[in-house]
Structure formats: structure tokens, C-alpha cells
Design an enzyme around this catalytic site. Structure first.
Site: not given
Ligand code: GUN
Length: 289
Positions: A53, A97, A120
Site C-alpha cells: 500500500k 490494518q 477503508d
């Protein structure tokens, strides 16, 4: 007949070219898009994901920071880091995460992220926005799947879509996006009785269970679009998805490979969400882009 492959790597490259241009325009005007990725603990898969990422951000000209903490980092310490990044004007997107270590309440952490930085799309206000048809951010993996369907001009309206897997990250938001696009939705999970009786009805089949070969060729309607979100290893250690790829290829109309299918799209849509977050800030500041 062999299915057409939907190449997530190629589609990602095309989308990232546009992201790069948008990032350059924002940077020129003093609003370089910024993403903060936070990793707690040393889960090997998570380490690879966050590295990819951050690398993708750099490749597209974003500002990116990776905060890594040991597995004993406390919930309070993590909440404090989120408070800092919520108030950091150089950061437009915050991604923590998952999974988090067991002593940390993931919902409390996600809820602490400012909804307008929740790239997200996991915050309750974004999940609710998705449910009611107007989210600030769409979760990256299902958003990427929708882009893949768009890339083949698939007529989603009126189609039967079956989603196997009901996670908050993929299955549930995927079903909402397909519903919004006019499909008739069935949501299955790994415990569904006679899974094949559902999947054989699918014009669009999205599989996201993390169970290798949960879908085999006999469970797929001839000509269907098969999207494999799984990421597993076969007994030889090779990456594979949730679908028995080689046999299903001979039945499906379209299929996504693993690797090189949904995976790159997830990261690309994270970049798109971060660009959108940065553009919103720039627009509110009266900057034309
Ligand atoms: N873990 C697995 N997929 C994801 C994702 O899309 N976002 C975050 N934050 N964690 C994940």
C-alpha cells in the site's frame, strides 16, 4: 470455451495513471494527497499488504507514512495516534490494518477515525452511507470488484448476483454495492447448506471466504462472471484463490485470476479513495482542480 480473464493488474495500471495525474494537480496546488497506514503487530501477511500500500502511494506521488507498533501497543496508545492523524492536515486518509491484536477492540478503533479520512470505508457512518446509497467512501475491495464489472460493461441491473462470504470488509459491502447497481442479491457464507444450489443461479459470483476450492466448476453457471477475492496457498505453497481456477475457467464467461485479479484493484481503490478525500479538502479550501 475458455473464459475471458479480467486482468486486475492491467486495469489497475490504467486507473493508477489517472490517479497519478490527479495527485500531481493537487500537489501543484499545495494539497499533496497523504495517507497514513498503521500496523500493530507482526502478522506476516499484513506486513506485505501495508508495504504494498505504501509503495503504491509513493509510485503515484502521494505523501505516505507507515506507523508500525509492536503487538503489545495498547488500545489507548493507538487511539492517541489516530487523534494525532485526525488532526494532521497533511494526512487525508487513515488506514489501520486489520486484523488487530486481540486486546484491541477493532470497532472502537475504526470508530475513532474521522469519517472523512476513513479511506477503508469501514466507519459506521460510511457503512450506513453505503446502506442508504450515498457513502463518502466505498470499501476498497468491493469497489474494485465493481470497477472490474464496469470494465467489461457487464449489465448488472436485473442480474442474479451471489456473494459467498459475509465479512464487513468484503461480503456485506459487496452485496450493498451490487444491490445499489440493480442486481438481485444472495449472500451466502462458508456454512451455507448446498452452496452450489445458490451459486449455480449466479450471473455474477463473488467469492470471498478464504477457503481454497470452496467453489468448483460444477457450482458455476455456464457463462457467469466469477470474481475470486480469496488469497490462499495451495499445498505447493503457490498463491491461489477460493475458486478452482483451471476447471472453472472452462465454464465461466469471465474470471479473475489469483494473483493478478482483485488484489491489485484493492490497493488501486485505496489510492482512489485517498485522492477523493484530498480533493474534498482542497475543494472546501476553495482550490479549483
Ligand atoms: N485487512 C484485510 N483487508 C483489509 C483492508 O482492506 N483494509 C484494512 N484496513 N485491513 C485489511
Amino acid at each position: 470455451m475458455s473464459a475471458q480473464i479480467i486482468d486486475g493488474k492491467l486495469l489497475s495500471q490504467q486507473l493508477r495513471t489517472e490517479v497519478k495525474e490527479r495527485a500531481a494537480r493537487l500537489t501543484e496546488r499545495g494539497n499533496r494527497p497523504g495517507l497514513c497506514v498503521i500496523l500493530v503487530g507482526a502478522d506476516p501477511a499484513s506486513q506485505v499488504y501495508v508495504r504494498n500500500k505504501v509503495a503504491a502511494c509513493e509510485e503515484c506521488g502521494f505523501y505516505s507514512v507507515l506507523e508500525k507498533y509492536d503487538a503489545d501497543f495498547t488500545q489507548e496508545q493507538l487511539l492517541e495516534r489516530i487523534r494525532v492523524r485526525n488532526n494532521d492536515p497533511d494526512i487525508h486518509g487513515i488506514l489501520v490494518q486489520l486484523p488487530l491484536p486481540k486486546h484491541i477492540n477493532a470497532q472502537a478503533i475504526i470508530g475513532a477515525i474521522a469519517a472523512e479520512k476513513d479511506v477503508d470505508g469501514f466507519h459506521i457512518s460510511n457503512a450506513g452511507g453505503l446502506m442508504t446509497g450515498n457513502p463518502l467512501f466505498r470499501p476498497c475491495t468491493p469497489y474494485g470488484v465493481m470497477k472490474m464489472l464496469e470494465s467489461i460493461n457487464y449489465p448488472i441491473r436485473g442480474a442474479n448476483a451471489v456473494v459467498v462470504g459475509a465479512s464487513n470488509i468484503v461480503g456485506k459491502p459487496q452485496a450493498m454495492l451490487l444491490l445499489q447497481a440493480g442486481a438481485t442479491i444472495t449472500i451466502c457464507n462458508s456454512k451455507t447448506r448446498d452452496l452450489g444450489s445458490h451459486t449455480r443461479n449466479a450471473d455474477i459470483l463473488v467469492v470471498a471466504t478464504g477457503i481454497r476450492n470452496i467453489v468448483t466448476a460444477d457450482m458455476v453457471k455456464p457463462g457467469a462472471v466469477v470474481i475470486d477475492v480469496g488469497m490462499n496457498r495451495d499445498p505447493e505453497g503457490k498463491l491461489c484463490g477460493d475458486v478452482d481456477y483451471s476447471a472453472t475457467r472452462e465454464v465461466a464467461g469471465y474470471i479473475t485470476p489469483v494473483p493478478g485479479g482483485v488484489g491489485p484493484m484493492t490497493i488501486t481503490m485505496l489510492l482512489v479513495n485517498t485522492i477523493e478525500a484530498a480533493e474534498r479538502v482542497a475543494n472546501h479550501a476553495g482550490v479549483v482542480h
